[in-house]
Design a protein around this motif. Structure first.
Motif, PDB file in Angstrom:
ATOM      1  N   ARG A 366     -26.641   3.108  35.984  1.00 30.42           N
ATOM      2  CA  ARG A 366     -25.370   3.767  36.249  1.00 30.42           C
ATOM      3  C   ARG A 366     -24.663   3.020  37.381  1.00 30.42           C
ATOM      4  N   GLY A 367     -23.339   2.903  37.296  1.00 28.35           N
ATOM      5  CA  GLY A 367     -22.555   2.292  38.362  1.00 28.35           C
ATOM      6  C   GLY A 367     -22.955   0.850  38.625  1.00 28.35           C
ATOM      7  N   GLU A 368     -22.913   0.454  39.895  1.00 29.95           N
ATOM      8  CA  GLU A 368     -23.311  -0.890  40.292  1.00 29.95           C
ATOM      9  C   GLU A 368     -24.811  -0.938  40.582  1.00 29.95           C
ATOM     10  N   PRO A 369     -25.420  -2.108  40.489  1.00 24.96           N
ATOM     11  CA  PRO A 369     -26.858  -2.204  40.751  1.00 24.96           C
ATOM     12  C   PRO A 369     -27.193  -1.815  42.191  1.00 24.96           C
ATOM     13  N   SER A 370     -28.305  -1.134  42.354  1.00 24.57           N
ATOM     14  CA  SER A 370     -28.814  -0.852  43.691  1.00 24.57           C
ATOM     15  C   SER A 370     -29.379  -2.138  44.282  1.00 24.57           C
ATOM     16  N   ASP A 371     -29.718  -2.092  45.571  1.00 25.49           N
ATOM     17  CA  ASP A 371     -30.316  -3.263  46.211  1.00 25.49           C
ATOM     18  C   ASP A 371     -31.612  -3.655  45.506  1.00 25.49           C
ATOM     19  N   ALA A 372     -32.402  -2.658  45.099  1.00 23.27           N
ATOM     20  CA  ALA A 372     -33.671  -2.945  44.419  1.00 23.27           C
ATOM     21  C   ALA A 372     -33.430  -3.607  43.065  1.00 23.27           C
ATOM     22  N   GLU A 373     -32.410  -3.132  42.341  1.00 23.28           N
ATOM     23  CA  GLU A 373     -32.077  -3.758  41.057  1.00 23.28           C
ATOM     24  C   GLU A 373     -31.586  -5.196  41.276  1.00 23.28           C
ATOM     25  N   ARG A 374     -30.788  -5.397  42.302  1.00 23.70           N
ATOM     26  CA  ARG A 374     -30.280  -6.746  42.575  1.00 23.70           C
ATOM     27  C   ARG A 374     -31.426  -7.720  42.870  1.00 23.70           C
ATOM     28  N   GLN A 375     -32.441  -7.261  43.565  1.00 21.94           N
ATOM     29  CA  GLN A 375     -33.591  -8.123  43.844  1.00 21.94           C
ATOM     30  C   GLN A 375     -34.267  -8.570  42.555  1.00 21.94           C
ATOM     31  N   ILE A 376     -34.276  -7.710  41.555  1.00 24.46           N
ATOM     32  CA  ILE A 376     -34.865  -8.058  40.261  1.00 24.46           C
ATOM     33  C   ILE A 376     -33.955  -8.999  39.482  1.00 24.46           C
ATOM     34  N   LEU A 377     -32.646  -8.768  39.559  1.00 23.46           N
ATOM     35  CA  LEU A 377     -31.689  -9.553  38.781  1.00 23.46           C
ATOM     36  C   LEU A 377     -31.357 -10.899  39.423  1.00 23.46           C
ATOM     37  N   GLU A 378     -31.449 -11.004  40.745  1.00 25.66           N
ATOM     38  CA  GLU A 378     -31.014 -12.205  41.448  1.00 25.66           C
ATOM     39  C   GLU A 378     -31.679 -13.483  40.960  1.00 25.66           C
ATOM     40  N   PRO A 379     -33.006 -13.500  40.711  1.00 21.93           N
ATOM     41  CA  PRO A 379     -33.622 -14.747  40.208  1.00 21.93           C
ATOM     42  C   PRO A 379     -33.081 -15.194  38.855  1.00 21.93           C
ATOM     43  N   LEU A 380     -32.362 -14.300  38.166  1.00 23.81           N
ATOM     44  CA  LEU A 380     -31.834 -14.627  36.841  1.00 23.81           C
ATOM     45  C   LEU A 380     -30.360 -15.035  36.896  1.00 23.81           C
ATOM     46  N   ARG A 381     -29.805 -15.119  38.091  1.00 22.63           N
ATOM     47  CA  ARG A 381     -28.399 -15.508  38.229  1.00 22.63           C
ATOM     48  C   ARG A 381     -28.197 -16.894  37.623  1.00 22.63           C
ATOM     49  N   SER A 540     -40.836   0.962  41.041  1.00 24.13           N
ATOM     50  CA  SER A 540     -40.643  -0.367  40.464  1.00 24.13           C
ATOM     51  C   SER A 540     -40.327  -0.278  38.975  1.00 24.13           C
ATOM     52  N   LEU A 541     -41.015   0.614  38.269  1.00 23.93           N
ATOM     53  CA  LEU A 541     -40.765   0.800  36.839  1.00 23.93           C
ATOM     54  C   LEU A 541     -39.317   1.208  36.598  1.00 23.93           C
ATOM     55  N   VAL A 542     -38.833   2.178  37.363  1.00 26.06           N
ATOM     56  CA  VAL A 542     -37.468   2.667  37.189  1.00 26.06           C
ATOM     57  C   VAL A 542     -36.462   1.550  37.454  1.00 26.06           C
ATOM     58  N   ASN A 543     -36.666   0.779  38.506  1.00 24.72           N
ATOM     59  CA  ASN A 543     -35.719  -0.285  38.836  1.00 24.72           C
ATOM     60  C   ASN A 543     -35.733  -1.400  37.800  1.00 24.72           C
ATOM     61  N   HIS A 544     -36.916  -1.739  37.286  1.00 27.60           N
ATOM     62  CA  HIS A 544     -36.981  -2.758  36.228  1.00 27.60           C
ATOM     63  C   HIS A 544     -36.310  -2.261  34.946  1.00 27.60           C
ATOM     64  N   ALA A 545     -36.507  -0.976  34.629  1.00 31.72           N
ATOM     65  CA  ALA A 545     -35.864  -0.430  33.439  1.00 31.72           C
ATOM     66  C   ALA A 545     -34.341  -0.469  33.580  1.00 31.72           C
ATOM     67  N   LYS A 546     -33.835  -0.121  34.747  1.00 35.19           N
ATOM     68  CA  LYS A 546     -32.382  -0.154  34.973  1.00 35.19           C
ATOM     69  C   LYS A 546     -31.840  -1.578  34.865  1.00 35.19           C
ATOM     70  N   ALA A 547     -32.562  -2.539  35.424  1.00 38.94           N
ATOM     71  CA  ALA A 547     -32.114  -3.932  35.347  1.00 38.94           C
ATOM     72  C   ALA A 547     -32.107  -4.421  33.896  1.00 38.94           C
ATOM     73  N   LEU A 548     -33.167  -4.094  33.154  1.00 40.52           N
ATOM     74  CA  LEU A 548     -33.222  -4.455  31.739  1.00 40.52           C
ATOM     75  C   LEU A 548     -32.090  -3.783  30.974  1.00 40.52           C
ATOM     76  N   ASP A 549     -31.852  -2.532  31.264  1.00 43.09           N
ATOM     77  CA  ASP A 549     -30.786  -1.775  30.617  1.00 43.09           C
ATOM     78  C   ASP A 549     -29.440  -2.468  30.791  1.00 43.09           C
ATOM     79  N   ARG A 550     -29.148  -2.928  32.008  1.00 41.93           N
ATOM     80  CA  ARG A 550     -27.870  -3.583  32.279  1.00 41.93           C
ATOM     81  C   ARG A 550     -27.684  -4.828  31.416  1.00 41.93           C
TER      82      ARG A 550
END
Length: 613
Positions: A366-381, A540-550
């Motif tokens: 939902r909305g913009e990624p949280s800091d935890a989600e960004r940490q997961i997504l950043e290596p994929l930039r 960690s599971l929730v944050n990875h799921a949100k990142a995958l969802d995005r």
């Protein structure tokens, strides 16, 4: 806690050693992150059952489109409904908790402190329904048969298992290729244990209507191929007095009669030809049950809250097809599905638009990624769109009037950017190929949803043909990826894990029978899926799921449909059920196997209808 920056090394070591020693002890139940289960070792029964529920009576259910097999484990045929009642599993998955397994065949379960194995201690009294003892040999046979010859789903579930080691007649250990897969011990507990002696002279890879042998609470007493199945309760079932079984499986007989379509089935239900109906159609729920039986209270309608993730129901693009490989084309087509009009005109405004692959859960982005989600997504930039780092993408919204000119203009701009043009009132690609595709379905009633979508597409020169096929052909075409678009559902649990490999990972894209219908082969998505599977905490599971969802949502691989956050059920009033159903029940939220027949209940009227065949 992760937020603490400092701790004494010796103290931490002691805590971790203590936690490890606890996880190494054989237990009556195991949980995903080694948290305490809801029910202690000495519990007598689950809270969602009536342990004094009377046994007896008949529950009559309906099925759709027949069956041609009693083997639900292989990627062939159309297995009979409820055939899982024949089998016991090593553990019982609690529908009252997000992800907890209690011992069933296995009296105790032991996980390695480092997550490299799981050991099951089998109950010596466990036996198959022919009286043959159930042993570790049967467990090892079942694992091998499912992994080598079963549905591709099992190969993903068990892919990290190195070997199964029989340590004794009632003890078996599964060694893992890698440490840290927290979900795997729980998944292995869900193995349906098959009788090695019965399968010795039979081919597990073939569909068959030979009545199989199991160790479960029911056996098949008789059947009429493709038309009906009769299950009878095993009255001397070896597990009937276990805490995980108290108050369950109360019907002496369960029958399943098969119908051609849902409309015929609904009329049969109202006439008393079967007892319980889970309603998928908002229209039928609003108007279809009107009858003397409903007005007189003989039919009961209930809406039960759905606390479980609903996952994603959607129209699916097969991106193996050339016309769907450009995201702009997929987005353009998605814009032309008018949910708001469909919901108002066809569904009595009963549905909500699905906006996540983990809808109705805390794992939905939902909305913009949280800091935890960004940490997961950043290596994929650089491997994913920059848009993923902003607001999560949402399905388009209309005013519900049926006039979607603004969406058509936006779709046209996207198609023009992708090189398409209008030629002789047809949308054609740069090489002049018309944008034309087939939408494959098995249920004819979906056409009423697709026809307005088809009209919107045709106004932009896009030709969508609706192809209705029988269930067997539909299943085969899905397995062989012989479709352009179709409708599908990716159900989600409260603790998603290894099944995500089969949904989205590159390794599943070319495997017939996997649920990677989209044809995804994306290293970034692979990394996110693998991170989710390896998650070492709920956070960690929730944050990875949100990142995958995005990332999945940004790809426009599906056109999200709709969902409801209640279960809609109707039943004849000769049944009773516990006041509080299990919170996470996957059986339409009802805990149906905890129900019972009222002792003074009169049978519903009605005999088998000829037209149901």
């Amino acid at each position: 806690m992760k937020s603490l920056r400092y701790c004494l090394i010796a103290g931490c070591a002691l805590v971790f050693a203590y936690a490890g020693s606890l996880s190494a002890e054989p237990r009556h139940a195991i949980t995903l992150y080694d948290e305490a289960p809801k029910y202690p070792a000495d519990f007598g029964h689950f809270d969602f059952v009536n342990p004094e529920a009377p046994k007896g009576g008949t529950l009559r259910l309906s099925g759709m489109n027949g069956f041609d097999s009693f083997n639900p484990f292989i990627p062939k045929g159309n297995p009979a409904d409820r055939v899982g009642l024949l089998y016991d599993t090593l553990t019982y998955h609690s529908p009252d908790e997000p992800f907890t397994e209690y011992g069933l065949i296995a009296e105790k379960i032991e996980k390695a402190p480092d997550g490299t194995f799981v050991r099951f201690y089998l109950r010596p009294e466990a036996r198959f329904n022919d009286g043959h003892p159930l042993t570790a040999e049967d467990v090892a046979f079942s694992f091998q048969a499912l992994q080598e010859h079963g549905d591709p789903l099992y190969r993903y579930y068990y892919g990290d298992v190195e070997k199964a080691v029989i340590e004794g007649p009632h003890q078996i250990r599964f060694d893992f290729k890698h440490a840290g897969n927290r979900e795997l011990p729980l998944i292995l507990g869900q193995i349906a244990v098959l009788p090695k002696h019965w399968w010795a002279n039979r081919d597990f890879t073939k569909t068959s209507l030979e009545i199989p042998l199991g160790s479960g609470p029911y056996r098949i007493a008789e059947f009429n191929a493709g038309r009906s199945v009769r299950f009878e309760r095993v009255k001397d079932w070896w597990a009937k007095d276990l805490p995980v079984s108290k108050g369950m499986y109360n019907f002496d007989v369960i029958t399943v009669d098969y119908y051609r379509d849902m409309s015929v089935a609904l009329e049969a239900f109202k006439a008393g030809h079967f007892d319980y109906n889970f309603e998928y159609s908002a229209k039928d729920w609003a108007t279809g049950y009107n009858s003397p039986a409903l007005r007189e209270g003989r039919i009961v309608k209930e809406e039960l809250p759905n606390h479980s993730p609903v996952g994603m129901q959607a129209f699916v693009f097969n991106i193996r097809k050339p016309m769907f490989q450009d995201r702009r084309v997929r987005r353009a087509i998605s814009l032309l599905f008018d949910f708001e009009w469909t919901n108002r005109q066809l569904f009595y405004s009963a549905y909500k638009r699905t906006q996540s692959f983990f809808e109705n859960s805390d794992m939905a982005a939902r909305g913009e990624p949280s800091d935890a989600e960004r940490q997961i997504l950043e290596p994929l930039r650089g491997k994913i769109s920059e848009d993923v780092f902003g607001e999560v993408i949402k399905p388009s919204v209309t005013d519900g009037s049926g006039l979607i000119r603004d969406k058509q203009r936006e779709a046209y701009r996207l198609l023009r950017a992708a090189g398409y043009r209008i030629e002789s009132d047809r949308m054609v690609s740069p090489d002049g190929t018309p944008l034309r595709f087939e939408f494959l379905i098995a249920q004819a009633n979906l056409q009423r949803v697709l026809l307005p979508f088809k009209r919107n597409l045709s106004e932009l020169g896009i030709d969508m043909q609706i192809r209705v096929v029988d269930v067997s052909q539909y299943i085969n075409r899905l397995r062989t990826r012989d479709f352009d678009m179709t409708s599908s559902i990716w159900s989600q649990s409260s603790s998603p894990g290894n099944e995500q490999l089969e949904f989205w990972h590159s390794s599943s894209a070319d495997n017939p029978g996997s649920r990677n219908f989209i044809g995804l082969k994306d290293p970034a998505i692979d990394a996110l899926v693998e991170g989710l599977v390896r998650a070492d905490s709920r956070e960690s599971l929730v944050n990875h799921a949100k990142a995958l969802d995005r990332v999945l949502l940004w790809g426009e691989y599906v056109i999200p449909n709709y969902h409801t956050d209640v279960w809609r059920i109707a039943y004849w009033n000769r049944f009773e059920h516990p006041a509080t159903p299990p919170a996470y029940d996957s059986n339409n939220g009802t805990g149906l196997m905890t129900w019972w027949v009222k002792p003074d209940a009169k049978p519903s009227s009605g005999e088998n209808m000829q037209e149901k065949r």
